[in-house]
Write a protein that holds these residues in place. Sequence first.
Motif, mmCIF file in Angstrom:
data_model
loop_
_atom_site.group_PDB
_atom_site.id
_atom_site.type_symbol
_atom_site.label_atom_id
_atom_site.label_comp_id
_atom_site.label_asym_id
_atom_site.label_seq_id
_atom_site.Cartn_x
_atom_site.Cartn_y
_atom_site.Cartn_z
ATOM 1 N N TYR A 2 0.972 -1.150 -0.062
ATOM 2 C CA TYR A 2 0.177 -0.004 0.104
ATOM 3 C C TYR A 2 0.831 1.339 0.023
ATOM 4 O O TYR A 2 0.538 1.923 -0.755
ATOM 5 C CB TYR A 2 -0.927 0.194 1.209
ATOM 6 N N THR A 3 1.856 1.353 0.592
ATOM 7 C CA THR A 3 2.755 2.553 1.031
ATOM 8 C C THR A 3 3.588 2.840 -0.509
ATOM 9 O O THR A 3 4.004 3.901 -0.810
ATOM 10 C CB THR A 3 3.616 2.273 2.138
ATOM 11 N N VAL A 4 3.979 1.655 -1.205
ATOM 12 C CA VAL A 4 4.562 1.865 -2.591
ATOM 13 C C VAL A 4 3.577 2.111 -3.568
ATOM 14 O O VAL A 4 3.751 3.139 -4.229
ATOM 15 C CB VAL A 4 5.425 0.759 -2.726
ATOM 16 N N ALA A 5 2.877 1.331 -3.932
ATOM 17 C CA ALA A 5 2.133 1.386 -5.019
ATOM 18 C C ALA A 5 0.578 2.079 -4.796
ATOM 19 O O ALA A 5 0.314 2.765 -5.665
ATOM 20 C CB ALA A 5 1.561 0.032 -5.573
ATOM 21 N N GLN A 6 -0.010 1.968 -3.583
ATOM 22 C CA GLN A 6 -1.159 2.924 -3.072
ATOM 23 C C GLN A 6 -2.434 2.379 -4.064
ATOM 24 O O GLN A 6 -3.427 2.987 -3.895
ATOM 25 C CB GLN A 6 -0.983 4.259 -3.441
ATOM 26 N N SER A 7 -2.211 1.494 -4.810
ATOM 27 C CA SER A 7 -3.685 0.930 -5.338
ATOM 28 C C SER A 7 -3.354 -0.797 -5.535
ATOM 29 O O SER A 7 -2.207 -0.979 -6.023
ATOM 30 C CB SER A 7 -4.001 1.694 -6.427
ATOM 31 N N GLY A 8 -4.269 -1.493 -5.705
ATOM 32 C CA GLY A 8 -3.988 -2.952 -6.238
ATOM 33 C C GLY A 8 -5.255 -3.696 -5.448
ATOM 34 O O GLY A 8 -6.242 -3.283 -5.002
ATOM 35 N N ILE A 9 -4.910 -5.062 -5.594
ATOM 36 C CA ILE A 9 -5.994 -5.828 -5.142
ATOM 37 C C ILE A 9 -5.301 -6.774 -3.889
ATOM 38 O O ILE A 9 -4.306 -7.330 -4.220
ATOM 39 C CB ILE A 9 -6.516 -6.751 -6.274
ATOM 40 N N LEU A 10 -6.017 -7.057 -2.842
ATOM 41 C CA LEU A 10 -5.469 -7.915 -1.674
ATOM 42 C C LEU A 10 -6.632 -8.836 -1.487
ATOM 43 O O LEU A 10 -7.804 -8.509 -1.257
ATOM 44 C CB LEU A 10 -5.303 -7.081 -0.352
ATOM 45 N N SER A 11 -6.349 -10.240 -1.529
ATOM 46 C CA SER A 11 -7.315 -11.197 -1.386
ATOM 47 C C SER A 11 -6.670 -11.954 -0.181
ATOM 48 O O SER A 11 -5.445 -12.494 -0.203
ATOM 49 C CB SER A 11 -7.667 -11.784 -2.582
ATOM 50 N N VAL A 12 -7.618 -12.586 0.693
ATOM 51 C CA VAL A 12 -7.260 -13.597 1.713
ATOM 52 C C VAL A 12 -8.026 -14.653 1.685
ATOM 53 O O VAL A 12 -9.295 -14.652 1.563
ATOM 54 C CB VAL A 12 -7.382 -13.024 2.916
ATOM 55 N N GLU A 13 -7.463 -15.853 1.539
ATOM 56 C CA GLU A 13 -8.398 -17.090 1.763
ATOM 57 C C GLU A 13 -7.802 -18.083 2.357
ATOM 58 O O GLU A 13 -6.908 -18.412 2.918
ATOM 59 C CB GLU A 13 -8.030 -17.657 0.126
ATOM 60 N N ALA A 14 -8.807 -18.930 3.230
ATOM 61 C CA ALA A 14 -8.643 -19.787 4.272
ATOM 62 C C ALA A 14 -8.353 -21.195 3.361
ATOM 63 O O ALA A 14 -9.031 -21.325 2.404
ATOM 64 C CB ALA A 14 -9.613 -20.302 5.268
ATOM 65 N N GLY A 22 -4.339 -23.524 6.703
ATOM 66 C CA GLY A 22 -3.521 -22.353 6.492
ATOM 67 C C GLY A 22 -4.485 -21.082 6.088
ATOM 68 O O GLY A 22 -5.709 -21.212 5.528
ATOM 69 N N ILE A 23 -3.571 -20.253 5.825
ATOM 70 C CA ILE A 23 -4.111 -19.012 5.400
ATOM 71 C C ILE A 23 -3.381 -18.380 3.871
ATOM 72 O O ILE A 23 -1.832 -18.512 3.869
ATOM 73 C CB ILE A 23 -4.323 -17.740 6.332
ATOM 74 N N ALA A 24 -3.739 -18.113 2.851
ATOM 75 C CA ALA A 24 -3.240 -17.615 1.721
ATOM 76 C C ALA A 24 -3.598 -16.290 1.491
ATOM 77 O O ALA A 24 -4.628 -15.798 1.711
ATOM 78 C CB ALA A 24 -3.466 -18.435 0.589
ATOM 79 N N ILE A 25 -2.651 -15.394 1.292
ATOM 80 C CA ILE A 25 -2.689 -13.793 0.796
ATOM 81 C C ILE A 25 -2.036 -13.687 -0.354
ATOM 82 O O ILE A 25 -0.841 -14.076 -0.597
ATOM 83 C CB ILE A 25 -2.206 -13.185 2.252
ATOM 84 N N LYS A 26 -2.748 -13.124 -1.245
ATOM 85 C CA LYS A 26 -2.313 -12.447 -2.446
ATOM 86 C C LYS A 26 -2.362 -11.085 -2.663
ATOM 87 O O LYS A 26 -3.625 -10.602 -2.553
ATOM 88 C CB LYS A 26 -3.171 -13.424 -3.553
ATOM 89 N N ALA A 27 -1.507 -10.289 -3.199
ATOM 90 C CA ALA A 27 -1.421 -8.846 -3.242
ATOM 91 C C ALA A 27 -1.059 -8.794 -5.028
ATOM 92 O O ALA A 27 -0.003 -9.459 -5.115
ATOM 93 C CB ALA A 27 -0.617 -8.289 -2.245
ATOM 94 N N VAL A 28 -1.634 -7.739 -5.399
ATOM 95 C CA VAL A 28 -1.373 -7.217 -6.728
ATOM 96 C C VAL A 28 -1.453 -6.075 -6.970
ATOM 97 O O VAL A 28 -2.521 -5.457 -6.461
ATOM 98 C CB VAL A 28 -2.241 -8.306 -7.843
ATOM 99 N N ASP A 29 -0.473 -5.257 -7.412
ATOM 100 C CA ASP A 29 -0.639 -3.956 -7.587
ATOM 101 C C ASP A 29 -0.315 -3.592 -9.179
ATOM 102 O O ASP A 29 0.138 -4.224 -9.998
ATOM 103 C CB ASP A 29 0.401 -3.251 -6.544
ATOM 104 N N ASN A 30 -0.522 -2.167 -9.342
ATOM 105 C CA ASN A 30 -0.339 -1.861 -10.658
ATOM 106 C C ASN A 30 0.682 -0.884 -10.804
ATOM 107 O O ASN A 30 0.706 0.184 -11.531
ATOM 108 C CB ASN A 30 -1.557 -1.134 -11.061
ATOM 109 N N GLY A 31 1.693 -1.041 -9.957
ATOM 110 C CA GLY A 31 2.941 -0.359 -9.822
ATOM 111 C C GLY A 31 3.936 -0.511 -10.948
ATOM 112 O O GLY A 31 3.558 -1.177 -11.910
ATOM 113 N N PRO A 32 4.996 0.196 -10.987
ATOM 114 C CA PRO A 32 5.960 -0.001 -12.024
ATOM 115 C C PRO A 32 6.732 -1.439 -12.056
ATOM 116 O O PRO A 32 7.401 -1.772 -12.824
ATOM 117 C CB PRO A 32 7.274 0.917 -11.606
ATOM 118 N N GLY A 33 6.437 -2.100 -11.058
ATOM 119 C CA GLY A 33 6.929 -3.542 -11.004
ATOM 120 C C GLY A 33 8.556 -3.599 -10.617
ATOM 121 O O GLY A 33 9.208 -2.468 -10.182
ATOM 122 N N ILE A 34 9.339 -4.707 -10.700
ATOM 123 C CA ILE A 34 10.712 -5.019 -10.310
ATOM 124 C C ILE A 34 11.391 -5.591 -11.503
ATOM 125 O O ILE A 34 10.886 -6.733 -12.187
ATOM 126 C CB ILE A 34 10.796 -5.749 -9.059
#
Length: 91
Positions: A2-14, A22-34
């Motif tokens: 959030y502090t770098v890209a400031q927008s994107g999608i975050l999903s959390v799944e059991a 367990g728990i799975a967390i997926k974060a996708v942003d629209n920033g410049p990437g690496i």
Amino acid sequence: MYTVAQSGILSVEAIIEETRRGIAIKAVDNGPGIAKMTDFLLENNINEDSSDSRLNVIGMRRWFDEFAIASVEAGVKGLEITVIKWLTTGE
């Protein structure tokens, strides 16, 4: 993210499997990437000039049981991180 890209999608799944949970967390942003992911993830190259985002990603990789990251080298726009934390038996 959030502090770098400031927008994107975050999903959390059991995750519930026969023998573990367990728990799975997926974060996708629209920033410049690496651009150079291999260099970005090198832990032996950490110094006072390392970015906060780089240190956060390396910390995530250590804390979670499973870690996957993709960016421009893999054809992803921005950055995509998926992590899984498995619970120990009895939790």
